[in-house]
Motif scaffolding. Sequence first.
Motif, PDB file in Angstrom:
ATOM      1  N   LEU A  12      15.772   3.013 -15.014  1.00 32.49           N
ATOM      2  CA  LEU A  12      16.502   4.186 -15.492  1.00 32.49           C
ATOM      3  C   LEU A  12      17.991   4.088 -15.182  1.00 32.49           C
ATOM      4  O   LEU A  12      18.820   4.650 -15.894  1.00 32.49           O
ATOM      5  CB  LEU A  12      15.916   5.459 -14.858  1.00 32.49           C
ATOM      6  CG  LEU A  12      16.526   6.785 -15.279  1.00 32.49           C
ATOM      7  CD1 LEU A  12      16.393   7.009 -16.783  1.00 32.49           C
ATOM      8  CD2 LEU A  12      15.925   7.952 -14.512  1.00 32.49           C
ATOM      9  N   ASP A  13      18.338   3.344 -14.119  1.00 32.00           N
ATOM     10  CA  ASP A  13      19.761   3.175 -13.817  1.00 32.00           C
ATOM     11  C   ASP A  13      20.346   1.899 -14.405  1.00 32.00           C
ATOM     12  O   ASP A  13      21.426   1.462 -13.991  1.00 32.00           O
ATOM     13  CB  ASP A  13      20.049   3.305 -12.306  1.00 32.00           C
ATOM     14  CG  ASP A  13      19.199   2.393 -11.438  1.00 32.00           C
ATOM     15  OD1 ASP A  13      18.204   1.829 -11.941  1.00 32.00           O
ATOM     16  OD2 ASP A  13      19.517   2.245 -10.246  1.00 32.00           O
ATOM     17  N   GLN A  25       9.612  -5.031 -10.139  1.00 35.65           N
ATOM     18  CA  GLN A  25       9.691  -3.578 -10.277  1.00 35.65           C
ATOM     19  C   GLN A  25       9.721  -3.130 -11.736  1.00 35.65           C
ATOM     20  O   GLN A  25       9.595  -1.946 -12.021  1.00 35.65           O
ATOM     21  CB  GLN A  25      10.974  -3.052  -9.600  1.00 35.65           C
ATOM     22  CG  GLN A  25      11.115  -3.428  -8.156  1.00 35.65           C
ATOM     23  CD  GLN A  25      10.547  -2.365  -7.236  1.00 35.65           C
ATOM     24  OE1 GLN A  25      10.058  -1.332  -7.693  1.00 35.65           O
ATOM     25  NE2 GLN A  25      10.597  -2.622  -5.943  1.00 35.65           N
ATOM     26  N   ILE A 146      18.234  -2.021 -30.684  1.00 36.52           N
ATOM     27  CA  ILE A 146      18.075  -2.185 -29.237  1.00 36.52           C
ATOM     28  C   ILE A 146      16.772  -1.504 -28.843  1.00 36.52           C
ATOM     29  O   ILE A 146      16.624  -0.290 -29.021  1.00 36.52           O
ATOM     30  CB  ILE A 146      19.267  -1.564 -28.481  1.00 36.52           C
ATOM     31  CG1 ILE A 146      20.561  -2.309 -28.825  1.00 36.52           C
ATOM     32  CG2 ILE A 146      19.020  -1.593 -26.974  1.00 36.52           C
ATOM     33  CD1 ILE A 146      21.812  -1.705 -28.223  1.00 36.52           C
ATOM     34  N   VAL A 148      14.472  -0.638 -25.809  1.00 33.15           N
ATOM     35  CA  VAL A 148      14.465  -0.544 -24.354  1.00 33.15           C
ATOM     36  C   VAL A 148      13.062  -0.156 -23.883  1.00 33.15           C
ATOM     37  O   VAL A 148      12.511   0.840 -24.344  1.00 33.15           O
ATOM     38  CB  VAL A 148      15.458   0.532 -23.872  1.00 33.15           C
ATOM     39  CG1 VAL A 148      15.474   0.602 -22.351  1.00 33.15           C
ATOM     40  CG2 VAL A 148      16.851   0.259 -24.414  1.00 33.15           C
ATOM     41  N   LEU A 150      11.860   1.405 -20.995  1.00 29.53           N
ATOM     42  CA  LEU A 150      12.498   2.112 -19.887  1.00 29.53           C
ATOM     43  C   LEU A 150      11.485   2.393 -18.775  1.00 29.53           C
ATOM     44  O   LEU A 150      10.477   3.070 -18.989  1.00 29.53           O
ATOM     45  CB  LEU A 150      13.108   3.424 -20.392  1.00 29.53           C
ATOM     46  CG  LEU A 150      14.089   4.113 -19.446  1.00 29.53           C
ATOM     47  CD1 LEU A 150      15.365   3.287 -19.271  1.00 29.53           C
ATOM     48  CD2 LEU A 150      14.455   5.506 -19.977  1.00 29.53           C
ATOM     49  N   PRO A 152      10.305   3.806 -15.046  1.00 29.77           N
ATOM     50  CA  PRO A 152      10.638   4.930 -14.158  1.00 29.77           C
ATOM     51  C   PRO A 152      10.917   4.491 -12.727  1.00 29.77           C
ATOM     52  O   PRO A 152      10.144   4.761 -11.818  1.00 29.77           O
ATOM     53  CB  PRO A 152       9.394   5.823 -14.250  1.00 29.77           C
ATOM     54  CG  PRO A 152       8.275   4.892 -14.580  1.00 29.77           C
ATOM     55  CD  PRO A 152       8.882   3.817 -15.435  1.00 29.77           C
ATOM     56  N   VAL A 153      12.034   3.838 -12.542  1.00 35.24           N
ATOM     57  CA  VAL A 153      12.452   3.423 -11.203  1.00 35.24           C
ATOM     58  C   VAL A 153      13.982   3.369 -11.190  1.00 35.24           C
ATOM     59  O   VAL A 153      14.610   3.115 -12.225  1.00 35.24           O
ATOM     60  CB  VAL A 153      11.855   2.035 -10.840  1.00 35.24           C
ATOM     61  CG1 VAL A 153      12.449   0.932 -11.703  1.00 35.24           C
ATOM     62  CG2 VAL A 153      12.040   1.708  -9.366  1.00 35.24           C
ATOM     63  N   LEU A 154      14.559   3.664 -10.028  1.00 36.23           N
ATOM     64  CA  LEU A 154      15.996   3.455  -9.824  1.00 36.23           C
ATOM     65  C   LEU A 154      16.133   2.260  -8.901  1.00 36.23           C
ATOM     66  O   LEU A 154      15.712   2.308  -7.748  1.00 36.23           O
ATOM     67  CB  LEU A 154      16.634   4.699  -9.190  1.00 36.23           C
ATOM     68  CG  LEU A 154      16.549   5.980 -10.021  1.00 36.23           C
ATOM     69  CD1 LEU A 154      16.972   7.182  -9.183  1.00 36.23           C
ATOM     70  CD2 LEU A 154      17.429   5.873 -11.259  1.00 36.23           C
ATOM     71  N   PRO A 175      16.120   7.477 -30.621  1.00 37.91           N
ATOM     72  CA  PRO A 175      15.150   6.390 -30.743  1.00 37.91           C
ATOM     73  C   PRO A 175      13.809   6.852 -31.302  1.00 37.91           C
ATOM     74  O   PRO A 175      13.496   8.042 -31.272  1.00 37.91           O
ATOM     75  CB  PRO A 175      14.955   5.993 -29.275  1.00 37.91           C
ATOM     76  CG  PRO A 175      15.056   7.293 -28.542  1.00 37.91           C
ATOM     77  CD  PRO A 175      16.090   8.099 -29.294  1.00 37.91           C
ATOM     78  N   VAL A 177      10.151   6.834 -30.149  1.00 37.11           N
ATOM     79  CA  VAL A 177       9.646   6.873 -28.774  1.00 37.11           C
ATOM     80  C   VAL A 177       8.147   6.586 -28.736  1.00 37.11           C
ATOM     81  O   VAL A 177       7.381   7.188 -29.496  1.00 37.11           O
ATOM     82  CB  VAL A 177       9.901   8.264 -28.136  1.00 37.11           C
ATOM     83  CG1 VAL A 177       9.392   8.295 -26.698  1.00 37.11           C
ATOM     84  CG2 VAL A 177      11.379   8.629 -28.194  1.00 37.11           C
ATOM     85  N   GLU A 179       5.251   6.524 -25.726  1.00 40.42           N
ATOM     86  CA  GLU A 179       5.034   6.772 -24.301  1.00 40.42           C
ATOM     87  C   GLU A 179       3.900   5.912 -23.770  1.00 40.42           C
ATOM     88  O   GLU A 179       2.734   6.121 -24.118  1.00 40.42           O
ATOM     89  CB  GLU A 179       4.712   8.253 -24.071  1.00 40.42           C
ATOM     90  CG  GLU A 179       5.850   9.176 -24.497  1.00 40.42           C
ATOM     91  CD  GLU A 179       5.539  10.632 -24.195  1.00 40.42           C
ATOM     92  OE1 GLU A 179       5.196  10.933 -23.035  1.00 40.42           O
ATOM     93  OE2 GLU A 179       5.628  11.467 -25.115  1.00 40.42           O
ATOM     94  N   THR A 184       8.513   3.860 -20.918  1.00 41.39           N
ATOM     95  CA  THR A 184       8.774   4.597 -22.148  1.00 41.39           C
ATOM     96  C   THR A 184       9.480   3.649 -23.104  1.00 41.39           C
ATOM     97  O   THR A 184      10.552   3.137 -22.786  1.00 41.39           O
ATOM     98  CB  THR A 184       9.666   5.833 -21.882  1.00 41.39           C
ATOM     99  OG1 THR A 184       9.132   6.570 -20.774  1.00 41.39           O
ATOM    100  CG2 THR A 184       9.739   6.734 -23.107  1.00 41.39           C
ATOM    101  N   LEU A 186      11.654   2.839 -26.101  1.00 42.52           N
ATOM    102  CA  LEU A 186      12.686   3.530 -26.883  1.00 42.52           C
ATOM    103  C   LEU A 186      13.304   2.535 -27.863  1.00 42.52           C
ATOM    104  O   LEU A 186      13.952   1.571 -27.439  1.00 42.52           O
ATOM    105  CB  LEU A 186      13.781   4.079 -25.958  1.00 42.52           C
ATOM    106  CG  LEU A 186      13.331   5.018 -24.836  1.00 42.52           C
ATOM    107  CD1 LEU A 186      14.492   5.297 -23.876  1.00 42.52           C
ATOM    108  CD2 LEU A 186      12.801   6.331 -25.415  1.00 42.52           C
TER     109      LEU A 186
END
Lengths: 193, 193
Positions: A12-13, A25, A146, A148, A150, A152-154, A175, A177, A179, A184, A186
């Motif tokens: 996410l970051d 990760q 693009i 992605v 995505l 769920p981790v920082l 995008p 989406v 799930e 996720t 995107l």
Amino acid sequence: MGKVIANMSMSLDGFIADPADGIDQLFGWMGNGEVEVPTAVEWATFRMSEASAAYMRESMAGVGALVAGRHLFDITHGWGGTHPLGVPVVVVTHEPPADRPETFTFAGSVEAAVKLAREAAGDKNVVVASAKIAQQCLDAGLLDAIHVDLVPVLLGTGVRWFENLTTAPVRLEGPAVIEGHGVTHLAYTVHRS
Amino acid sequence: MGKVIANMSMSLDGFIADPADGIDQLFGWMGNGEVEVPTAVEWATFRMSEASAAYMRESMAGVGALVAGRHLFDITHGWGGTHPLGVPVVVVTHEPPADRPETFTFAGSVEAAVKLAREAAGDKNVVVASAKIAQQCLDAGLLDAIHVDLVPVLLGTGVRWFENLTTAPVRLEGPAVIEGHGVTHLAYTVHRS
């Protein structure tokens, strides 16, 4: 004609690997489900959620060639000779390796690499699988989409996907989406003004 | 008890403002639709897609207090005296301004600010609305959730939401996904190990 699609798993970051190029990760979603998605190689079979598996199968069926950076080629040891996607791979590098595996093509620029990959892909899509190469493609106006994955981790630190873009801001559309479990998906389209 | 939720609009490459603190590229989704979402102030009425409006209304109804950083307080000129959410605002700062508006509370640390905001919020949620404050809350274990309004643009440069995290990697759960127009609302829960 197929599209040129950058596709990576990203925190996410915004990181696509930890500082040591680790991806533990970020790639968990490829192994946290029940649905098997075979690849072109024995050492990589994915087990995903149903949603991710359907998305992945469709993506894989649409891919005709891959463009990768030299760094990725090196750290994966040329995927042991065959990329899991089972498609021609064009590696961007100024100095092709001495023992040049027959299954890979080498190109001196992203423009040349995308051209070669497009020819190899025919009507199918070209996937760009390295952060820096994707950046260069974006700056050169070569990217259509693009995608992605995505996660769920920082991560806080590591290798960023989008950095040093010279043409930003870049507007995207979407995008679409999907799930998954632990991811996720995107799918953005690059806006052409 | 309510939750402590960090909520911001973020570009796909992780920026919550351009280098000059501009947010034009990121807040478009708040004005690109047909559905009116009034706020507590006359100068801010949103017009969003139906999906975003429903999401926003529910979010706004659940908010009992806001924690913001001093920088955000300064660049918005204290929101003209009233924050659009119409809830008590606690500003984190080491030096409260001389002309202290009555509608705001000032706290010297994120811990103190979240405590004050929780008291003010009662059973409702506390929203954290500044990047650095959200980072500090995350590092201090004070965040329950991260709600990202993900905007389809690559800014390339600017103010990053997640930077200098000292406790990373931080695992998240979810997200719940709401697809708006020009925005994807992603509601993550912070994983407690």
